[in-house]
Scaffold this motif. Sequence first.
Motif, PDB file in Angstrom:
ATOM      1  N   TYR A   1      73.994  47.718  32.390  1.00 17.04           N
ATOM      2  CA  TYR A   1      73.988  48.924  33.230  1.00 17.04           C
ATOM      3  C   TYR A   1      75.243  49.758  32.970  1.00 17.04           C
ATOM      4  CZ  TYR A   1      75.281  51.647  37.328  1.00 17.04           C
ATOM      5  OH  TYR A   1      75.721  52.650  38.135  1.00 17.04           O
TER       6      TYR A   1
ATOM      7  N   MET B   1      66.448  46.604  40.847  1.00 20.62           N
ATOM      8  CA  MET B   1      65.169  46.000  40.461  1.00 20.62           C
ATOM      9  C   MET B   1      65.383  44.795  39.547  1.00 20.62           C
ATOM     10  SD  MET B   1      62.986  49.508  39.809  1.00 20.62           S
ATOM     11  CE  MET B   1      61.609  48.610  39.089  1.00 20.62           C
ATOM     12  N   ALA B   2      66.345  44.902  38.641  1.00 23.81           N
ATOM     13  CA  ALA B   2      66.611  43.797  37.711  1.00 23.81           C
ATOM     14  C   ALA B   2      67.135  42.573  38.454  1.00 23.81           C
ATOM     15  CB  ALA B   2      67.604  44.241  36.642  1.00 23.81           C
TER      16      ALA B   2
ATOM     17  N   ASP C   1      72.364  54.445  33.279  1.00 23.10           N
ATOM     18  CA  ASP C   1      71.046  55.064  33.194  1.00 23.10           C
ATOM     19  C   ASP C   1      69.928  54.047  33.005  1.00 23.10           C
ATOM     20  OD1 ASP C   1      72.153  57.578  33.387  1.00 23.10           O
ATOM     21  OD2 ASP C   1      72.489  57.717  31.238  1.00 23.10           O
ATOM     22  N   ALA C   2      70.274  52.869  32.505  1.00 18.38           N
ATOM     23  CA  ALA C   2      69.231  51.891  32.246  1.00 18.38           C
ATOM     24  C   ALA C   2      69.815  50.507  32.346  1.00 18.38           C
ATOM     25  CB  ALA C   2      68.637  52.110  30.851  1.00 18.38           C
ATOM     26  N   VAL C   3      68.947  49.534  32.399  1.00 18.46           N
ATOM     27  CA  VAL C   3      69.389  48.148  32.450  1.00 18.46           C
ATOM     28  C   VAL C   3      68.330  47.307  31.754  1.00 18.46           C
ATOM     29  CG1 VAL C   3      68.260  47.625  34.647  1.00 18.46           C
ATOM     30  CG2 VAL C   3      70.280  46.341  33.976  1.00 18.46           C
TER      31      VAL C   3
ATOM     32  N   ASN D   1      65.714  44.486  30.845  1.00 20.79           N
ATOM     33  CA  ASN D   1      64.737  43.719  31.624  1.00 20.79           C
ATOM     34  C   ASN D   1      65.036  42.235  31.512  1.00 20.79           C
ATOM     35  OD1 ASN D   1      63.289  46.009  32.426  1.00 20.79           O
ATOM     36  ND2 ASN D   1      62.150  46.042  30.485  1.00 20.79           N
TER      37      ASN D   1
ATOM     38  N   SER E   1      69.001  52.067  41.199  1.00 20.06           N
ATOM     39  CA  SER E   1      67.720  51.403  41.394  1.00 20.06           C
ATOM     40  C   SER E   1      67.306  50.525  40.210  1.00 20.06           C
ATOM     41  CB  SER E   1      66.626  52.429  41.708  1.00 20.06           C
ATOM     42  OG  SER E   1      66.537  53.399  40.688  1.00 20.06           O
ATOM     43  N   PRO E   2      67.583  50.898  38.938  1.00 24.58           N
ATOM     44  CA  PRO E   2      67.204  49.987  37.843  1.00 24.58           C
ATOM     45  C   PRO E   2      67.925  48.644  37.941  1.00 24.58           C
ATOM     46  CG  PRO E   2      67.651  52.180  36.992  1.00 24.58           C
ATOM     47  CD  PRO E   2      68.106  52.175  38.415  1.00 24.58           C
ATOM     48  N   LEU E   3      69.196  48.667  38.297  1.00 28.69           N
ATOM     49  CA  LEU E   3      69.936  47.415  38.431  1.00 28.69           C
ATOM     50  C   LEU E   3      69.442  46.622  39.636  1.00 28.69           C
ATOM     51  CD1 LEU E   3      72.180  45.575  37.424  1.00 28.69           C
ATOM     52  CD2 LEU E   3      73.795  46.876  38.825  1.00 28.69           C
TER      53      LEU E   3
END
Length: 383
Positions: free
Chosen positions: A373, A75-76, A379-381, A383, A71-73
């Motif tokens: 990512y 959204m990015a 775990d994170a990407v 912004n 989901s973080p990717l």
Amino acid sequence: MTQRTIAEKRASGRGGMLAAACAGMAALLLSACGSTSRPGASAMAPEQLPSPIVSIPVPPVTQRPYRPAPSPLQMAIQSLARGFQGRAGIAVRAVDEGWTVEANGRQREPQQSVSKLWVAMTLLDLRDQGKARLDEPIVVRPEDITLFHQPIAYLALKGDGFHTTVGDLLTRALTHSDNTANDRLLTYVGGPRAVRAMIERKQLGDIRFGPGERLLQAKTAGLTWQPSYALGNGFEVARSRLPMSVRVAALDAYTSDPPDGAAPLSIADALARLARGELLSETSTRILLDTMGASVTGRARMRAALPAGWTIAHKTGTGQDLGPRNAGFNDVGLLTAPDGRRYAIAVMIGDSTRPIRERQVLIQNVAAAVTTYAGRGGDAVAN
């Protein structure tokens, strides 16, 4: 004993022997069926035949490991698409993990030179069938010259043409995006129909293939192709003489329904399948990816965003400009992380008036989001 009595006894003896033989054969047949008894009047016939016994058990279907789309990717990627002023589609497919993230990934955008991939794939598919050889001699003649970027053109104008091999044309088409090299290969493999047939046979999805460079670019500009356009700057001169209304209408028609259009999702999926060896033989797959990896075009697109240790095999595409407006600015390819994980990416800008630098930055930011990512373990990407 009378003659009649003797005859009757002989007949009786033969009949007995025949009856005994029949009885024995019947017993043999019944025993072969597993029983010498017959079912009684109350016996019921079986409703179905017994299931056959398989001596070698069939293994269960093995599912490919699957992870949900991060989901973080997601959204990015969606944020990047929303923030860009113009028509753009993005798709990222994890080759080994199976997930996909996208923004406008199903809308059909102009491919331009990205379509050279499908000519190359058609050629290598013919190679796998034993119908083409990369070392086969081929000649590029003056009548084969197209337009725009074609470094091979000056060689074709010398003597009786440029004598080379099919493999050399493949390299020129993919690494330098040479239009004449690609169109000569297109003729070699059987023309647009052969490429479209390959796309359909391999079920590559929503990917169109146009009529070839000359016809495609002429119609996009509002012209009808003439051989004289291939000489010098004939095409540019003819295009500049058209009324602006004609050029705008032609460009509008092209971007709204591009004959070489494709959905970014379909291209990303095709690249993932190529990487997994599902489209070509192992050798042909390696030839195609290695050649894409040697590309010298698009240094300011995805390649510019790659951290140390990452590799890329890609194909760019750039359409015509009309003032500040551009119809097709793309980069599609396979990114491989230092740990071997692979990501198929397609970034396609179909129609925009933004400066070329902003278009390049969008493509770079998509690649950077993927590498960030992957670098952080998913775990994170950024912004």
